[in-house]
Design a protein around this motif. Structure first.
Motif, PDB file in Angstrom:
ATOM      1  N   SER A 226       0.872  -1.181   0.000  1.00 33.66           N
ATOM      2  CA  SER A 226       0.000   0.000   0.000  1.00 33.66           C
ATOM      3  C   SER A 226       0.910   1.233   0.000  1.00 33.66           C
ATOM      4  O   SER A 226       2.112   1.126   0.300  1.00 33.66           O
ATOM      5  N   GLU A 227       0.342   2.368  -0.282  1.00 39.32           N
ATOM      6  CA  GLU A 227       1.081   3.635  -0.242  1.00 39.32           C
ATOM      7  C   GLU A 227       1.722   3.821   1.137  1.00 39.32           C
ATOM      8  O   GLU A 227       2.863   4.249   1.262  1.00 39.32           O
ATOM      9  N   LYS A 228       0.937   3.467   2.172  1.00 38.38           N
ATOM     10  CA  LYS A 228       1.396   3.677   3.543  1.00 38.38           C
ATOM     11  C   LYS A 228       2.608   2.781   3.864  1.00 38.38           C
ATOM     12  O   LYS A 228       3.609   3.241   4.432  1.00 38.38           O
ATOM     13  N   GLU A 229       2.528   1.499   3.454  1.00 40.42           N
ATOM     14  CA  GLU A 229       3.662   0.588   3.704  1.00 40.42           C
ATOM     15  C   GLU A 229       4.889   1.048   2.910  1.00 40.42           C
ATOM     16  O   GLU A 229       6.018   1.032   3.397  1.00 40.42           O
ATOM     17  N   TRP A 230       4.668   1.409   1.659  1.00 38.77           N
ATOM     18  CA  TRP A 230       5.788   1.809   0.792  1.00 38.77           C
ATOM     19  C   TRP A 230       6.456   3.095   1.285  1.00 38.77           C
ATOM     20  O   TRP A 230       7.646   3.318   1.063  1.00 38.77           O
ATOM     21  N   HIS A 231       5.701   3.924   1.982  1.00 35.85           N
ATOM     22  CA  HIS A 231       6.254   5.186   2.485  1.00 35.85           C
ATOM     23  C   HIS A 231       7.538   4.936   3.288  1.00 35.85           C
ATOM     24  O   HIS A 231       8.517   5.659   3.150  1.00 35.85           O
ATOM     25  N   TRP A 232       7.566   3.870   4.090  1.00 36.29           N
ATOM     26  CA  TRP A 232       8.753   3.561   4.899  1.00 36.29           C
ATOM     27  C   TRP A 232       9.864   2.958   4.043  1.00 36.29           C
ATOM     28  O   TRP A 232      11.012   3.392   4.076  1.00 36.29           O
TER      29      TRP A 232
END
Ligand SMILES: C[S@@+](CC[C@H](N)C(=O)[O-])C[C@H]1O[C@@H](n2cnc3c(N)ncnc32)[C@H](O)[C@@H]1O
Length: 336
Positions: A226-232
């Protein structure tokens, strides 16, 4: 090193005070700024070939490079091929005197290859190389000898260059590291500074960069997040990758109003096979994309600022522009 370990290290380095300097050191040992003359020259020659295929030329051109990086292979090769001036800008100060010296030194052995690839006489290249390497004591002197106007920190969204002052805007391995909305601004700025018929020439890598290490990872692996996981992992900081697919770039180039003349993509067959088998399961955000779009790991685009978009005043200005005097047609094509 497992990709997740590398991603965690990069994510931490991105968030600590001395992280950027440490990253630079690690990159020097084993990262993207190690000296690879074959690769560096090969990439520059791809831009040269796309320019030729788009029916424009480098001899006499005023060039803007977006994202100089560590090794100035692109502007140096463009200088050897007769560019009048190369404005090369970067938001980060990666280039230094040692890198520029090393790059200039290894180019000597590449002159026969550049001659063979472009048809430019070896003796002309040799003489240009001799003159370019005559003055190298400091970075400014060296860059001046190579016709490179290096600007840093400088943002390609706001170059400060005059309208219609550039014949070619080029980049190598840069666009995948820039968010969509910033790219839109960069391309709009490029269109502003390009002469009508001038070209954008970009080569970039939409594949997962963590797949470049050893192991079984394929280049669409990062599309599971997800965008949120990929952010890290890579959606922020030093390892930023936008994960845009080839079709997103097509839409972007259309939106900014340029006319695509050369478009090539490379599909990673291993990624395609794995995606067909559902390995990994792709995140719903990517469900609307065709599989070969998801598995595209390289893209090359040359696109022109349309002549039709130019106003009558543009045409008058163009007649008076330096490139017109140098023999460029209004279309950006060679007139001789
Ligand atoms: C992966 S590096 C590629 C460097 C070089 N072209 C190469 O192939 O080695 C991407 C470069 O783009 C630069 N960059 C990112 N955003 C930029 C912007 N808005 N304006 C100018 N340079 C930018 C980065 O600082 C970085 O040096």
């Amino acid at each position: 090193m497992h990709w997740r370990t590398k991603a965690h290290i990069l994510a931490i380095l991105s968030r600590i005070p001395a992280g950027s300097a440490l990253y630079h050191l690690l990159q020097r040992v084993g990262g993207t700024n190690r000296l690879s003359p074959c690769e560096g020259v090969g990439r520059a020659l791809e831009l040269v070939e796309m320019t030729r295929q788009a029916e424009s030329r480098i001899e006499g051109a005023v060039v803007l490079e977006v994202g100089t990086g560590w090794r100035p292979f692109v502007p140096m090769v463009f200088h050897l091929l007769g560019a009048q001036r190369i404005v090369s800008l970067d938001i980060n100060p990666w280039l230094n005197h040692a890198y520029a010296l090393e790059t200039a030194r290894v180019l000597e052995a590449q002159l026969p290859r550049i001659s063979a690839a472009t048809g430019l006489d070896y003796s002309i290249l040799r003489e240009r190389y001799r003159r370019a390497t005559a003055s190298q004591e400091t970075l400014p002197k060296l860059l001046a000898s190579w016709g490179i106007d290096y600007r840093c920190p400088a943002d390609a969204r706001a170059t400060g260059l005059p309208e219609q002052s550039i014949d070619l805007v080029v980049s190598s391995n840069v666009l995948e590291h820039i968010p969509l909305e910033i790219q839109r601004e960069i391309h709009s700025e490029s269109m502003r500074v390009l002469v009508p018929g001038g070209l954008l020439v970009h080569r970039f890598n939409p594949g997962d960069h963590y797949a470049h290490g050893k192991g079984s990872l394929h280049t669409a692996n990062f599309l599971q997040f997800s965008e949120k996981e990929w952010h890290w992992y890579g959606g922020s900081g030093l390892a930023y990758h936008n994960r845009l697919r080839a079709s997103d770039y097509d839409a972007l180039f259309e939106d900014v109003g340029c006319e695509v003349r050369v478009r090539r993509t490379r599909v990673d067959e291993k990624a395609l096979t794995e995606l067909k088998a559902g390995r990994p399961a792709i995140h719903p955000d990517y469900a609307r994309y065709a599989l070969d779009d998801l598995a595209t790991d390289y893209m090359w685009v040359a696109a022109a600022r349309p002549i039709a978009a130019a106003t009558d005043q543009d045409a008058v200005d163009q007649e008076a522009a330096p490139s017109a005097k140098r023999g460029f047609a209004k279309s950006g094509m060679v007139t001789t």
